[in-house]
Design a protein around this motif. Structure first.
Motif, PDB file in Angstrom:
ATOM      1  N   MET A   1      69.773  47.011  44.117  1.00 56.06           N
ATOM      2  CA  MET A   1      69.902  46.516  45.474  1.00 56.06           C
ATOM      3  C   MET A   1      71.331  45.995  45.654  1.00 56.06           C
ATOM      4  SD  MET A   1      67.768  43.496  47.378  1.00 56.06           S
ATOM      5  CE  MET A   1      66.227  44.324  47.157  1.00 56.06           C
ATOM      6  N   THR A   2      71.959  46.424  46.674  1.00 54.63           N
ATOM      7  CA  THR A   2      73.345  46.016  46.895  1.00 54.63           C
ATOM      8  C   THR A   2      73.388  44.604  47.476  1.00 54.63           C
ATOM      9  OG1 THR A   2      73.366  46.920  49.130  1.00 54.63           O
ATOM     10  CG2 THR A   2      73.978  48.419  47.342  1.00 54.63           C
ATOM     11  N   TYR A   3      74.591  44.042  47.432  1.00 51.03           N
ATOM     12  CA  TYR A   3      74.751  42.689  47.959  1.00 51.03           C
ATOM     13  C   TYR A   3      74.569  42.644  49.474  1.00 51.03           C
ATOM     14  CZ  TYR A   3      76.347  41.013  43.450  1.00 51.03           C
ATOM     15  OH  TYR A   3      76.403  40.651  42.141  1.00 51.03           O
ATOM     16  N   LEU A   4      74.880  43.751  50.158  1.00 47.88           N
ATOM     17  CA  LEU A   4      74.677  43.791  51.611  1.00 47.88           C
ATOM     18  C   LEU A   4      73.193  43.708  51.948  1.00 47.88           C
ATOM     19  CD1 LEU A   4      75.804  44.139  54.461  1.00 47.88           C
ATOM     20  CD2 LEU A   4      75.595  46.602  54.125  1.00 47.88           C
ATOM     21  N   LYS A   5      72.397  44.496  51.236  1.00 53.03           N
ATOM     22  CA  LYS A   5      70.951  44.474  51.474  1.00 53.03           C
ATOM     23  C   LYS A   5      70.368  43.111  51.114  1.00 53.03           C
ATOM     24  CE  LYS A   5      68.198  48.213  50.768  1.00 53.03           C
ATOM     25  NZ  LYS A   5      67.442  49.200  49.966  1.00 53.03           N
ATOM     26  N   LEU A   6      70.840  42.549  50.016  1.00 48.49           N
ATOM     27  CA  LEU A   6      70.377  41.230  49.596  1.00 48.49           C
ATOM     28  C   LEU A   6      70.762  40.160  50.611  1.00 48.49           C
ATOM     29  CD1 LEU A   6      69.053  39.413  47.511  1.00 48.49           C
ATOM     30  CD2 LEU A   6      71.255  39.309  46.325  1.00 48.49           C
ATOM     31  N   SER A   7      71.950  40.262  51.178  1.00 50.08           N
ATOM     32  CA  SER A   7      72.363  39.277  52.181  1.00 50.08           C
ATOM     33  C   SER A   7      71.536  39.411  53.458  1.00 50.08           C
ATOM     34  CB  SER A   7      73.854  39.398  52.475  1.00 50.08           C
ATOM     35  OG  SER A   7      74.144  40.653  53.051  1.00 50.08           O
ATOM     36  N   LEU A   8      71.176  40.637  53.824  1.00 51.48           N
ATOM     37  CA  LEU A   8      70.317  40.813  55.006  1.00 51.48           C
ATOM     38  C   LEU A   8      68.922  40.240  54.761  1.00 51.48           C
ATOM     39  CD1 LEU A   8      71.302  44.387  56.214  1.00 51.48           C
ATOM     40  CD2 LEU A   8      71.862  42.202  57.269  1.00 51.48           C
ATOM     41  N   TYR A   9      68.375  40.475  53.572  1.00 50.42           N
ATOM     42  CA  TYR A   9      67.073  39.896  53.231  1.00 50.42           C
ATOM     43  C   TYR A   9      67.145  38.366  53.212  1.00 50.42           C
ATOM     44  CZ  TYR A   9      65.270  44.486  51.861  1.00 50.42           C
ATOM     45  OH  TYR A   9      64.842  45.788  51.858  1.00 50.42           O
ATOM     46  N   SER A  10      68.244  37.844  52.703  1.00 50.14           N
ATOM     47  CA  SER A  10      68.414  36.393  52.675  1.00 50.14           C
ATOM     48  C   SER A  10      68.508  35.829  54.089  1.00 50.14           C
ATOM     49  CB  SER A  10      69.667  36.029  51.887  1.00 50.14           C
ATOM     50  OG  SER A  10      69.566  36.470  50.572  1.00 50.14           O
ATOM     51  N   LEU A  11      69.196  36.538  54.956  1.00 48.24           N
ATOM     52  CA  LEU A  11      69.320  36.091  56.347  1.00 48.24           C
ATOM     53  C   LEU A  11      67.967  36.087  57.046  1.00 48.24           C
ATOM     54  CD1 LEU A  11      71.512  35.151  58.274  1.00 48.24           C
ATOM     55  CD2 LEU A  11      71.739  37.503  59.041  1.00 48.24           C
ATOM     56  N   VAL A  12      67.165  37.110  56.797  1.00 48.23           N
ATOM     57  CA  VAL A  12      65.812  37.157  57.384  1.00 48.23           C
ATOM     58  C   VAL A  12      64.960  36.012  56.830  1.00 48.23           C
ATOM     59  CG1 VAL A  12      63.678  38.503  57.483  1.00 48.23           C
ATOM     60  CG2 VAL A  12      65.865  39.603  57.925  1.00 48.23           C
ATOM     61  N   ALA A  13      65.068  35.762  55.533  1.00 50.48           N
ATOM     62  CA  ALA A  13      64.314  34.650  54.938  1.00 50.48           C
ATOM     63  C   ALA A  13      64.761  33.317  55.536  1.00 50.48           C
ATOM     64  CB  ALA A  13      64.496  34.640  53.425  1.00 50.48           C
ATOM     65  N   GLY A  14      66.056  33.151  55.761  1.00 54.12           N
ATOM     66  CA  GLY A  14      66.566  31.932  56.386  1.00 54.12           C
ATOM     67  C   GLY A  14      66.086  31.777  57.814  1.00 54.12           C
TER      68      GLY A  14
END
Length: 104
Positions: A1-14
């Motif tokens: 999983m790339t950092y971009l995808k991880l950051s989007l998932y983190s943003l949704v979780a936030g």
């Protein structure tokens, strides 16, 4: 999983966490406001609950967003926390795998 995808998932979780916290804050304001004709704010001034008297036996309730800045800051803080936690967890997991493969 790339950092971009991880950051989007983190943003949704936030975002989901912030919405849940704001909703629970509104529920707490509704339960803790005994006076009619009073406006109270919660979640660092982000949401408000207001009761307006109509006549002797009725009132109307208004809820809404008073300021978007606390919501934005909360979303970014939670997203950053989730992102850093997942990155550290993945690093520890790969470090453990490296240790186990070297020990075998």
């Amino acid at each position: 999983m790339t950092y971009l995808k991880l950051s989007l998932y983190s943003l949704v979780a936030g975002l989901v966490t912030t919405v849940a916290l704001a909703a629970f804050s509104l529920l707490g304001l509704m339960a803790a406001t005994p006076d009619v004709g009073r406006r109270v704010e919660g979640f660092f001034g982000a949401v408000f609950f207001e009761t307006v008297p109509l006549d002797a036996d009725a009132f109307t309730m208004n809820i809404g967003v008073a300021s978007g800045w606390p919501l934005l800051i909360s979303t970014l803080v939670v997203a950053g926390f989730v992102f850093v936690t997942v990155v550290i967890f993945r690093w520890l997991k790969s470090y453990r795998a490296g240790l186990l493969s070297g020990a075998a």
